[in-house]
Structure formats: structure tokens, C-alpha cells
Design a protein around this motif. Structure first.
Motif, short mmCIF file in Angstrom:
data_model
loop_
_atom_site.label_atom_id
_atom_site.label_comp_id
_atom_site.label_asym_id
_atom_site.label_seq_id
_atom_site.Cartn_x
_atom_site.Cartn_y
_atom_site.Cartn_z
N ILE A 176 26.08 1.37 61.10
CA ILE A 176 27.34 2.07 61.29
C ILE A 176 27.98 2.53 59.98
N VAL A 177 27.62 1.91 58.85
CA VAL A 177 28.26 2.27 57.58
C VAL A 177 27.50 3.39 56.87
N LYS A 178 28.28 4.22 56.19
CA LYS A 178 27.70 5.30 55.39
C LYS A 178 26.99 4.72 54.17
N HIS A 179 27.69 3.80 53.48
CA HIS A 179 27.15 3.12 52.30
C HIS A 179 27.45 1.64 52.45
N PRO A 180 26.43 0.78 52.38
CA PRO A 180 26.68 -0.65 52.54
C PRO A 180 27.47 -1.22 51.37
N PRO A 181 28.20 -2.29 51.59
CA PRO A 181 28.93 -2.92 50.49
C PRO A 181 27.94 -3.55 49.51
N SER A 182 28.34 -3.67 48.28
CA SER A 182 27.48 -4.29 47.27
C SER A 182 27.75 -5.80 47.27
N HIS A 183 27.39 -6.41 48.35
CA HIS A 183 27.59 -7.85 48.52
C HIS A 183 26.24 -8.45 48.91
N SER A 184 25.85 -9.50 48.25
CA SER A 184 24.52 -10.07 48.48
C SER A 184 24.31 -10.60 49.89
N ARG A 185 25.37 -10.91 50.61
CA ARG A 185 25.22 -11.49 51.96
C ARG A 185 25.33 -10.45 53.08
N PHE A 186 25.59 -9.21 52.74
CA PHE A 186 25.66 -8.19 53.79
C PHE A 186 24.31 -8.04 54.48
N ASP A 199 22.03 -10.22 55.35
CA ASP A 199 21.71 -11.18 56.42
C ASP A 199 22.91 -11.53 57.30
N TYR A 200 24.10 -11.08 56.96
CA TYR A 200 25.30 -11.25 57.78
C TYR A 200 25.43 -12.69 58.30
N PRO A 201 25.75 -13.65 57.42
CA PRO A 201 25.82 -15.05 57.83
C PRO A 201 26.98 -15.32 58.78
N THR A 202 27.02 -16.53 59.32
CA THR A 202 28.10 -16.88 60.25
C THR A 202 29.45 -16.65 59.59
N GLY A 237 30.86 5.10 58.88
CA GLY A 237 31.93 4.20 58.46
C GLY A 237 32.08 4.05 56.97
N LYS A 238 33.32 3.99 56.53
CA LYS A 238 33.65 3.73 55.12
C LYS A 238 34.04 2.26 54.99
N VAL A 239 33.28 1.52 54.21
CA VAL A 239 33.54 0.09 54.04
C VAL A 239 34.83 -0.11 53.25
N LEU A 240 35.72 -0.91 53.81
CA LEU A 240 36.96 -1.29 53.13
C LEU A 240 36.81 -2.63 52.43
N ASP A 241 36.05 -3.55 53.08
CA ASP A 241 35.85 -4.87 52.50
C ASP A 241 34.78 -5.61 53.30
N PHE A 242 34.23 -6.63 52.68
CA PHE A 242 33.26 -7.50 53.33
C PHE A 242 33.44 -8.88 52.73
N VAL A 243 33.50 -9.90 53.58
CA VAL A 243 33.74 -11.25 53.10
C VAL A 243 32.95 -12.25 53.94
N VAL A 244 32.58 -13.36 53.32
CA VAL A 244 31.99 -14.48 54.04
C VAL A 244 32.90 -15.69 53.84
N PRO A 245 32.99 -16.56 54.83
CA PRO A 245 33.94 -17.68 54.77
C PRO A 245 33.79 -18.58 53.55
N ARG A 246 32.57 -18.78 53.07
CA ARG A 246 32.39 -19.66 51.91
C ARG A 246 33.22 -19.19 50.71
N GLU A 247 33.37 -17.89 50.57
CA GLU A 247 34.21 -17.34 49.48
C GLU A 247 35.67 -17.71 49.68
N LEU A 248 36.10 -17.68 50.92
CA LEU A 248 37.51 -17.99 51.23
C LEU A 248 37.81 -19.46 51.10
N LEU A 249 36.79 -20.30 51.38
CA LEU A 249 36.97 -21.75 51.33
C LEU A 249 36.65 -22.33 49.96
N GLY A 250 36.16 -21.49 49.06
CA GLY A 250 35.81 -21.95 47.72
C GLY A 250 34.58 -22.85 47.70
N GLU A 251 33.67 -22.62 48.63
CA GLU A 251 32.44 -23.46 48.71
C GLU A 251 31.31 -22.81 47.95
#
Length: 165
Positions: A115-125, A127-130, A151-165
Motif C-alpha cells: 500500500i505504501v509508495k515508499h517504505p519507511p527506513s525502519h529495519s522492522r518494517f 517483518d512487521y513484528p507484533t 500511501g505516504k508514510v507518516l511514521d512507523f513504530v514497534v512497541p519495543r521502542e516505546l517501552l525502551g526494550e
């Protein structure tokens, strides 16, 4: 006008349960913390949905509940292990401007890539983890006009980043 999609894979589920089926598997402790963190992050980003479309599985329901998002939700069997084509069809039926779609891999990951025009430059995009969450914007006024690779990517995040793990 634009439409915004919040595409979230359910948070980490428990495998060592007495759940009678895959559909009935609950979240584990990390998954519960992750879902709460995702909800907080969306609130901090001012990216709250007008509507939620979710798989009917227990782990997606729990993810939504713990995100503490006050938007009407539709839980549908169609999104349980849905293919990218089914996800597209479900979205094309939506009416709200900003949607949260909660689902499962591999279909959700494949859909995100398509769906995205250009994927985000994030290493976990890749495999799209839980709990992975993609914020993507489309230059359309109605979801029925949604097309792949638009689609234009605005952001991409995985929970480990938010939890500081």
C-alpha cells in the motif's frame, strides 16, 4: 482531502495457554504493556482514529481495549488472518476519514508493503513484528478510491521502542 490509516498488528500473544483455538489466544504480559504504550503513543502523536476495524480474534480485541481509544469499533471475522486483498476490500468499504485497522501477519505485513509508495527506513518494517504500527496517508477523499502503492508514510513504530526494550 486525505484519508489516514493506522495499520497495527496485534500485540504479543500468549502461546502457553489453555485457549481452545488460535482465535481465542490472549495477549501475554508484554503484549498488554505494548498495547497500552501504542495507545499512549497515538494520543501523543494526535493520531486517533474516527473508527476501528479489527479482526474478531481475542488478541486483537484485547489490543484495542488496552490502547484505550474511544472510537467505534467493528470486529469482523473477515480480518482474521485476512489476505492483503481482503484487507483492501474491507478498507474500501469504510466511511471514516481516519481508521485504525488491527490484524494479523502475514496478510497485514504484505498489505503494508503493497500500500505504501515508499517504505519507511525502519529495519522492522520488513517483518512487521507484533504491535508494529504504520501511519500512512492517502490523497483520496473516500476509501473506495484506495489503490496499491499510493500511501505516504507518516511514521512507523514497534512497541519495543516505546517501552525502551
Amino acid at each position: 482531502m486525505t484519508c489516514t490509516l493506522i495499520l497495527t498488528r496485534h500485540a504479543k500473544s500468549a502461546w502457553n495457554t489453555n485457549a481452545p483455538s488460535d482465535h481465542a489466544r490472549p495477549l501475554n504480559a508484554r503484549g498488554r504493556r505494548s498495547a497500552e504504550a501504542l495507545g499512549t503513543w497515538l494520543q501523543e502523536q494526535s493520531r486517533l482514529p474516527d473508527q476501528v476495524l479489527s479482526s474478531s480474534a481475542l488478541r486483537t480485541r484485547e489490543t484495542f481495549e488496552l490502547m484505550q481509544i474511544s472510537a467505534p469499533a467493528i470486529f469482523t471475522e473477515r480480518l482474521y488472518h485476512a489476505t492483503p486483498q481482503i484487507i483492501l476490500e474491507v478498507l474500501q468499504e469504510a466511511q471514516s476519514e481516519t481508521l485504525l485497522l488491527l490484524g494479523h501477519n502475514p496478510g497485514l505485513m504484505e498489505f503494508a508493503h503493497q500500500i505504501v509508495k515508499h517504505p519507511p527506513s525502519h529495519s522492522r518494517f520488513e517483518d512487521y513484528p507484533t504491535g508494529a504500527t504504520l501511519l500512512v496517508e492517502f490523497d483520496i477523499s473516500n476509501w473506495r478510491d484506495l489503490q496499491p502503492a499510493s500511501g505516504k508514510v507518516l511514521d512507523f513504530v514497534v512497541p519495543r521502542e516505546l517501552l525502551g526494550e
